[in-house]
Design a protein around this motif. Structure first.
Motif, mmCIF file in Angstrom:
data_model
loop_
_atom_site.group_PDB
_atom_site.id
_atom_site.type_symbol
_atom_site.label_atom_id
_atom_site.label_comp_id
_atom_site.label_asym_id
_atom_site.label_seq_id
_atom_site.Cartn_x
_atom_site.Cartn_y
_atom_site.Cartn_z
ATOM 1 N N ARG A 9 7.319 -5.440 -4.141
ATOM 2 C CA ARG A 9 8.086 -5.241 -2.904
ATOM 3 C C ARG A 9 9.531 -4.863 -3.215
ATOM 4 O O ARG A 9 10.123 -4.021 -2.534
ATOM 5 C CB ARG A 9 8.029 -6.496 -2.041
ATOM 6 N N ALA A 10 10.101 -5.473 -4.256
ATOM 7 C CA ALA A 10 11.473 -5.126 -4.642
ATOM 8 C C ALA A 10 11.549 -3.681 -5.113
ATOM 9 O O ALA A 10 12.515 -2.970 -4.819
ATOM 10 C CB ALA A 10 11.961 -6.073 -5.740
ATOM 11 N N ALA A 11 10.513 -3.227 -5.809
ATOM 12 C CA ALA A 11 10.511 -1.862 -6.343
ATOM 13 C C ALA A 11 10.371 -0.810 -5.260
ATOM 14 O O ALA A 11 10.726 0.352 -5.465
ATOM 15 C CB ALA A 11 9.387 -1.704 -7.366
ATOM 16 N N LEU A 12 9.848 -1.199 -4.095
ATOM 17 C CA LEU A 12 9.655 -0.233 -3.014
ATOM 18 C C LEU A 12 10.972 0.370 -2.536
ATOM 19 O O LEU A 12 10.987 1.454 -1.952
ATOM 20 C CB LEU A 12 8.934 -0.895 -1.834
ATOM 21 N N GLY A 13 12.078 -0.303 -2.797
ATOM 22 C CA GLY A 13 13.373 0.220 -2.386
ATOM 23 C C GLY A 13 13.923 1.280 -3.309
ATOM 24 O O GLY A 13 14.962 1.888 -3.011
ATOM 25 N N ALA A 14 13.258 1.553 -4.415
ATOM 26 C CA ALA A 14 13.721 2.548 -5.384
ATOM 27 C C ALA A 14 13.139 3.918 -5.078
ATOM 28 O O ALA A 14 12.101 4.047 -4.426
ATOM 29 C CB ALA A 14 13.338 2.122 -6.797
ATOM 30 N N LEU A 44 0.821 -1.212 0.000
ATOM 31 C CA LEU A 44 0.000 0.000 0.000
ATOM 32 C C LEU A 44 0.849 1.253 0.000
ATOM 33 O O LEU A 44 0.329 2.363 -0.125
ATOM 34 C CB LEU A 44 -0.943 -0.008 1.206
ATOM 35 N N GLN A 45 2.169 1.117 0.125
ATOM 36 C CA GLN A 45 3.068 2.255 0.006
ATOM 37 C C GLN A 45 3.287 2.643 -1.457
ATOM 38 O O GLN A 45 3.835 3.711 -1.747
ATOM 39 C CB GLN A 45 4.421 1.935 0.654
ATOM 40 N N LEU A 46 2.865 1.782 -2.376
ATOM 41 C CA LEU A 46 3.026 2.061 -3.799
ATOM 42 C C LEU A 46 2.060 3.146 -4.254
ATOM 43 O O LEU A 46 0.928 3.225 -3.770
ATOM 44 C CB LEU A 46 2.751 0.802 -4.623
ATOM 45 N N PRO A 47 2.464 3.989 -5.211
ATOM 46 C CA PRO A 47 1.512 4.944 -5.802
ATOM 47 C C PRO A 47 0.430 4.187 -6.565
ATOM 48 O O PRO A 47 0.631 3.034 -6.974
ATOM 49 C CB PRO A 47 2.390 5.784 -6.729
ATOM 50 N N ARG A 83 14.404 -11.106 -9.330
ATOM 51 C CA ARG A 83 15.834 -10.919 -9.069
ATOM 52 C C ARG A 83 16.408 -9.788 -9.908
ATOM 53 O O ARG A 83 17.279 -9.031 -9.460
ATOM 54 C CB ARG A 83 16.587 -12.227 -9.339
ATOM 55 N N GLU A 84 15.957 -9.665 -11.131
ATOM 56 C CA GLU A 84 16.428 -8.580 -12.004
ATOM 57 C C GLU A 84 15.964 -7.223 -11.477
ATOM 58 O O GLU A 84 16.704 -6.240 -11.541
ATOM 59 C CB GLU A 84 15.940 -8.812 -13.433
ATOM 60 N N VAL A 85 14.753 -7.179 -10.951
ATOM 61 C CA VAL A 85 14.271 -5.926 -10.358
ATOM 62 C C VAL A 85 15.085 -5.590 -9.115
ATOM 63 O O VAL A 85 15.448 -4.431 -8.892
ATOM 64 C CB VAL A 85 12.769 -6.032 -10.015
ATOM 65 N N GLU A 86 15.364 -6.597 -8.292
ATOM 66 C CA GLU A 86 16.175 -6.365 -7.098
ATOM 67 C C GLU A 86 17.550 -5.818 -7.470
ATOM 68 O O GLU A 86 18.064 -4.886 -6.836
ATOM 69 C CB GLU A 86 16.330 -7.668 -6.313
ATOM 70 N N ALA A 87 18.165 -6.389 -8.524
ATOM 71 C CA ALA A 87 19.478 -5.916 -8.979
ATOM 72 C C ALA A 87 19.381 -4.499 -9.525
ATOM 73 O O ALA A 87 20.269 -3.662 -9.299
ATOM 74 C CB ALA A 87 20.023 -6.858 -10.052
ATOM 75 N N LEU A 88 18.289 -4.217 -10.231
ATOM 76 C CA LEU A 88 18.081 -2.886 -10.787
ATOM 77 C C LEU A 88 17.991 -1.842 -9.686
ATOM 78 O O LEU A 88 18.628 -0.782 -9.741
ATOM 79 C CB LEU A 88 16.786 -2.894 -11.611
ATOM 80 N N VAL A 89 17.223 -2.150 -8.657
ATOM 81 C CA VAL A 89 17.041 -1.225 -7.545
ATOM 82 C C VAL A 89 18.340 -1.074 -6.759
ATOM 83 O O VAL A 89 18.721 0.033 -6.360
ATOM 84 C CB VAL A 89 15.902 -1.699 -6.613
ATOM 85 N N LYS A 90 19.025 -2.187 -6.549
ATOM 86 C CA LYS A 90 20.291 -2.140 -5.806
ATOM 87 C C LYS A 90 21.315 -1.263 -6.511
ATOM 88 O O LYS A 90 22.018 -0.467 -5.879
ATOM 89 C CB LYS A 90 20.840 -3.555 -5.643
#
Length: 304
Positions: free
Chosen positions: A202-207, A181-184, A225-232
């Motif tokens: 959930r991975a995108a929330l770190g961006a 629910l933190q997502l726009p 995993r690719e999204v996690e790497a992208l955000v990292k």
């Protein structure tokens, strides 16, 4: 010492199967249409006297699947009774607690009545049983599930611990679901439509720009995993372009996007390939010198 009277057990958290099961076990057969509703049994209620629950957690119904169920109902009838309660605002009418999909399909099939179990539940029980039924059957998308949990917490003061016990999930699951629910709202729409999973979200929330990440994941078919790497890789820089920047960039073909995804998977960093008539460039976004050193080692490593 005298035995103390046993406290009446709460029906909360027992689930739909318990509420219906205790009725069906003691009910020999459903009555004929038009008879008065039984207090503890299966009734044949007129479909026009039944209303959907405005607080039903489930908002999305697949039209094709609904039509398939309607075809089955025409052939075999409604095999499982829906669960309703007397409508608190309209005497003689009923409000669906669980089974809206069957009710919708029965209307599509042209039925005049539907088997139903009548239960006198309060607002909290109504909402909770609706959530339990849908969660246990995996009928809610992750956003609907999160909104339902939030409603129970805000309107009825439930805690995450009590929610976990009621719906048969771990507290970690409740916490992670509520984080969505933190997502726009625009990003939530991708999750509702099934274009990305809760794991992607959930991975995108770190961006810094979750919406841009989720849009990229949906368009390029990135894995979690690719999204996690992208955000990292973008956490301490402008690794994920803003929507305005991306709108000005030329569209990439499928092969280029696939190559980017492969490189991101191998390097664990954001990769951007820009190709034009006179060649192009490959951009690898790193966060610190350690990441740069790792890329250099990979590029200069000699194969045996």
């Amino acid at each position: 010492m005298a035995n103390e009277p046993k406290q009446k057990p709460s029906r909360l958290g027992r689930g739909l199967s318990a509420l219906i099961g205790e009725v069906e076990a003691s009910t020999p057969a459903k009555p004929e249409p038009g008879t008065a509703p039984a207090a503890n049994g299966v009734n044949e209620l007129s479909i026009k006297d039944i209303r959907r629950n405005p607080d039903q957690p489930r908002r999305t119904f697949d039209d094709a699947a609904l039509q398939e169920l309607a075809d089955s109902i025409r052939s075999k009838g409604v095999l499982q009774a829906i669960l309703v309660r007397p409508d608190p605002k309209e005497p003689g009418k009923y409000q669906i607690i669980a089974g809206e999909r069957r009710w919708r399909a029965a209307r599509l099939a042209g039925l005049d009545s539907i088997p139903a179990v009548v239960r006198d539940l309060n607002e909290l029980e109504l909402l909770e049983v609706g959530i339990i039924e849908n969660v246990q059957r995996a009928d809610l998308n992750p956003i609907e599930e999160a909104e339902a949990y939030e409603a129970l917490m805000n309107r009825f003061g439930r805690t995450q611990e009590s929610l976990a016990s009621s719906v048969g999930k771990s507290r970690v699951h409740i916490t992670n679901t509520l984080r969505l629910l933190q997502l726009p709202e625009a990003a939530r729409a991708y999750v509702r439509a099934g274009k990305v999973t809760a794991g992607h979200a959930r991975a995108a929330l770190g961006a810094s720009d979750p919406e841009a990440v989720i849009e990229m994941a949906a368009e390029r078919g990135l894995s979690v995993r690719e999204v996690e790497a992208l955000v990292k890789g973008a956490r301490e820089g402008d690794g994920v372009a803003s929507a305005s920047t991306r709108s000005k960039a030329p569209e990439k073909d499928v092969d280029t996007e696939a190559l980017e995804a492969d490189l991101m998977r191998q390097l664990g960093l954001q990769v951007d390939i820009r190709h034009g008539k006179n060649g192009g460039e490959l951009r690898i976004k790193y966060r610190d010198l350690e990441q740069l050193d790792d890329v250099c080692r990979r590029l200069t490593r000699r194969k045996p």
